[in-house]
Structure formats: C-alpha cells, structure tokens
Design an enzyme around this catalytic site. Sequence first.
Site, PDB file in Angstrom:
ATOM      1  N   TYR A 197      29.823  29.975  38.812  1.00 29.25           N
ATOM      2  CA  TYR A 197      28.816  31.006  38.529  1.00 29.25           C
ATOM      3  C   TYR A 197      27.404  30.413  38.443  1.00 29.25           C
ATOM      4  O   TYR A 197      26.412  31.121  38.511  1.00 29.25           O
ATOM      5  CB  TYR A 197      29.134  31.765  37.236  1.00 29.25           C
ATOM      6  CG  TYR A 197      30.373  32.647  37.331  1.00 29.25           C
ATOM      7  CD1 TYR A 197      31.036  32.825  38.534  1.00 29.25           C
ATOM      8  CD2 TYR A 197      30.873  33.296  36.213  1.00 29.25           C
ATOM      9  CE1 TYR A 197      32.167  33.614  38.617  1.00 29.25           C
ATOM     10  CE2 TYR A 197      32.007  34.096  36.290  1.00 29.25           C
ATOM     11  CZ  TYR A 197      32.648  34.249  37.499  1.00 29.25           C
ATOM     12  OH  TYR A 197      33.766  35.030  37.593  1.00 29.25           O
ATOM     13  N   LYS A 201      43.549  24.676  39.026  1.00 30.36           N
ATOM     14  CA  LYS A 201      44.127  24.839  40.365  1.00 30.36           C
ATOM     15  C   LYS A 201      44.104  23.466  41.017  1.00 30.36           C
ATOM     16  O   LYS A 201      43.515  23.238  42.084  1.00 30.36           O
ATOM     17  CB  LYS A 201      43.283  25.875  41.139  1.00 30.36           C
ATOM     18  CG  LYS A 201      43.869  26.303  42.469  1.00 30.36           C
ATOM     19  CD  LYS A 201      45.103  27.174  42.345  1.00 30.36           C
ATOM     20  CE  LYS A 201      45.672  27.482  43.712  1.00 30.36           C
ATOM     21  NZ  LYS A 201      47.035  28.032  43.671  1.00 30.36           N
ATOM     22  N   ASP A 216      47.370  30.628  39.187  1.00 33.04           N
ATOM     23  CA  ASP A 216      48.165  31.745  39.716  1.00 33.04           C
ATOM     24  C   ASP A 216      49.413  31.970  38.873  1.00 33.04           C
ATOM     25  O   ASP A 216      49.778  33.105  38.549  1.00 33.04           O
ATOM     26  CB  ASP A 216      48.509  31.516  41.201  1.00 33.04           C
ATOM     27  CG  ASP A 216      48.814  30.074  41.545  1.00 33.04           C
ATOM     28  OD1 ASP A 216      48.625  29.198  40.677  1.00 33.04           O
ATOM     29  OD2 ASP A 216      49.247  29.799  42.671  1.00 33.04           O
ATOM     30  N   ASP A 251      37.168  34.139  33.268  1.00 31.39           N
ATOM     31  CA  ASP A 251      36.642  35.495  33.408  1.00 31.39           C
ATOM     32  C   ASP A 251      37.780  36.441  33.805  1.00 31.39           C
ATOM     33  O   ASP A 251      37.990  37.511  33.225  1.00 31.39           O
ATOM     34  CB  ASP A 251      35.549  35.481  34.489  1.00 31.39           C
ATOM     35  CG  ASP A 251      34.770  36.771  34.554  1.00 31.39           C
ATOM     36  OD1 ASP A 251      35.014  37.669  33.721  1.00 31.39           O
ATOM     37  OD2 ASP A 251      33.917  36.902  35.454  1.00 31.39           O
ATOM     38  N   ASP A 257      40.215  39.122  31.127  1.00 37.99           N
ATOM     39  CA  ASP A 257      40.336  40.578  31.284  1.00 37.99           C
ATOM     40  C   ASP A 257      41.798  40.986  31.382  1.00 37.99           C
ATOM     41  O   ASP A 257      42.193  42.046  30.890  1.00 37.99           O
ATOM     42  CB  ASP A 257      39.566  41.069  32.516  1.00 37.99           C
ATOM     43  CG  ASP A 257      38.159  41.520  32.148  1.00 37.99           C
ATOM     44  OD1 ASP A 257      37.626  40.991  31.150  1.00 37.99           O
ATOM     45  OD2 ASP A 257      37.597  42.389  32.842  1.00 37.99           O
TER      46      ASP A 257
END
Length: 362
Positions: free
Chosen positions: A141, A191, A223, A247, A251
């Site tokens: 980001y 990852k 994942d 992020d 959620d």
Amino acid sequence: MNLNILVLPGDGIGVEVTGEAVRVLREVARAAGHSVRFTEGLIGGVAIKAEGTPFPAKTEKLALAADAVLLGAVGLPEFENAPPELRPERGLLRIRAAMGVFANLRPVRTYKPLLDSSPLKNSVVEGTDMIIVRELTGGIYYGTPRGISGEGAEERAVNTMTYSRAEIERVSRMAFTLARTRRKKVTSVDKSNVLENSQLWRKVVIEVSKDFPDVALDHMLVDNCAMQLVLNPKRFDIVLTENMFGDILSDEGAVLTGSIGMLPSASIGEKRPSGAWTGLYEPVHGSAPDIAGQNKANPLGAIGSVAAMLEYTFGLTNEAAAVNQAIESVLAQGRLTADLKPVGTPATTEQVGAAVRAAIQL
Ligand code: NAD
C-alpha cells in the site's frame, strides 16, 4: 491517572457512536477516580467542508499532543468522485502515518447471545477469540515505484511490495508481547512459497520468536489462512501478518462474529518513555450514510475501542475489562440495535450507550 484524549467524530454515524463511547469513558473514569480531558477535532468530510482538507494541520497537532485518539468514521457520499487528496478516506491514511501507528489490532471474538448472527454454524464459531495483528504502514500500500504508465496496448500498472527487516521486527515484537497476555500462540501468515517479500517476513519472525521462547509460533500461507478462518477459527490466538493480507483477512474475521457494528480496532505505534503505546482507536465500520443521524447505529464497536484504549495506551486492564463485561451484559439483556435485532423493537444508539454505562462495575 490523567487521560488526555482527542476525539475525532468524523462523518455520518461516527458522530453518534463516538458520543456514546465518550460518555462510557467518562463513566469509567468517574467510577475509577481518573481525570479525563477531551479535546475535539475535525477529520474526513467535515474537515474538507470546514478547512478544505481531510486532515487539517490543527488536527495533526492535537493528535500528536494527545495520549490517545478516539476516531468515529469518515466518508460522505458527496465526495465519492472527488480527487484522492480531497476524499475523506485520505484523512485516515494521513493520521495513521502522522501518528506512526504501524500495527493494527483487531480482536475477533464471539459473544454467546450473538452466535446466531454469525454466518457460520454455532459449533464452529463458538469460543472464537483471536487478535489479528496487521502491519499498517508498509508493504504494497505504500511501496514505490507505483503508478500507471503508457497507453493502449503498452499501458501497465505497478505496485511494489516492500518490507525492511526493521518494519517486520517491530510489528512481530508487538504480536509476541500481546501473545504473552493471552494463550501464548502466534500464527504468522505469509506467501513465502511465492514471494521473496514473505521469505524475509518469515525469517525475521522466526528470529524475533527466539526472544519469546514461551510463545508458540506457527506459519500459515495466506490462502490456507483464509480457509482456516472459516473452517476452524478457534485454532487462532494471535494472527500476525503484513498490510494487504491483514486488510483482507481482518474483514473476513469481522463477519465471523455477526455485525460489523460490534468490532473495535486499535492502531498502535512506538512505546513512549512512559511505557504506554501511542494509539488510534476506532470502530471497524464506516460512516454508514444509510442510517446516519437516525439514532440506529450500533455503538458497541466504538465502545469496545474505548476498552482497547484503556488497556493498550493506559495499561488500565481492570477498567478495560469492566467495559468489555458491560458490553457482554448488555448483549445478554437483549438490548440490541437493529443490525443485531432484525425482528422486534430494537434499542437506539443512545439506549445501548446508557445500558452499557449502567452495567459498568468497578
Ligand atoms: P459501512 O461500514 O459504513 O456500512 C456498511 C453497512 O453496515 C451499511 O449497511 C451500514 O448501515 C452497516 N453498518 C455499519 N456500521 C454500523 C453500525 N455501527 N451499526 C449498524 N449498522 C452499521 O461501509 P460502506 O457503506 O462501505 O461505506 C460508507 C462510507 O464509509 C464510505 O464513504 C466508506 O469509504 C467509508 N468507510 C470508512 C471507514 C472508516 O472510517 N474507518 C471504514 C469503512 C468505510
């Protein structure tokens, strides 16, 4: 203790929910004999309207002078097509950067009276109690180079996922320190089978873990983590991860427990000389223009954020526990806003706030 707090109600329901959170904080301070000083400032759409910017210099000054900041929410439909610098949401990114809050903590826990609000089966979700620790000021980001260049068939976009050892180390230390106050288990999510960035992440997390031999560490690919969060959320205690993975996963975590209106968050920075963590505390939800100004919003995410502030910035664990217990007791009484009570007469924002204040025991 003297608590010096900046309140930034922001837009929409931010005003209503921070109003209740402030009243709860006053009540706790009164009951426990602390003095509390509130200042108020502008952020988001209201700040653009008044000052022409979503994060005025005046607000920044107040935020840096306060012990902690309580924020409501930002976002107004009228700014939807405004340029990025003039969008209310830019105020959030700017205050996080200005305060140097590099870790976002989102507790995800189930409350018995709300089990039926979860999209998961009761047997799967009951007993879930984790904190997702998301790195907040690095990663893709913020990385450069970034941007879109070229035209036609040559048009391309670039973002850069970058972390330094120091950035990974400080957020890892915070996660391990937190784990010591809980079930002493950190799951680091990356990852590393594909990304070099994640390989460094994993290496540094393992190094930091050596200073915390009493805390168990395991690693999970992002994942798989997305899957385990819905298959077996109870297995997690502290989930530690980088900015974008956090992020997305937070959620996913948010919906496990029912309404988004329930969820608090804490964004924490360096320790101050006093030993307290700099902190920005806010509910997870947005400004909810569809219900703003109607006394319908659930204030418990904002009130839970006050509990987090008492715990992390002020080290007042009894006071924090009193607020969390009051929230549980109000839920058990069935004093629920419309998001949690689709049938029957719901309670208003103000009624839920008053019920929490009445339930505080110190
Ligand atoms: P939202 O969280 O505002 O609302 C999503 C849905 O949840 C709506 O139906 C809303 O009524 C409901 N809801 C949210 N909080 C609630 C509460 N406390 N009680 C009861 N119901 C609640 O998300 P959105 O609609 O995607 O975004 C609206 C605005 O908020 C946008 O401008 C967005 O950019 C902004 N936003 C801000 C933040 C923030 O300030 N941290 C976070 C998310 C979105």
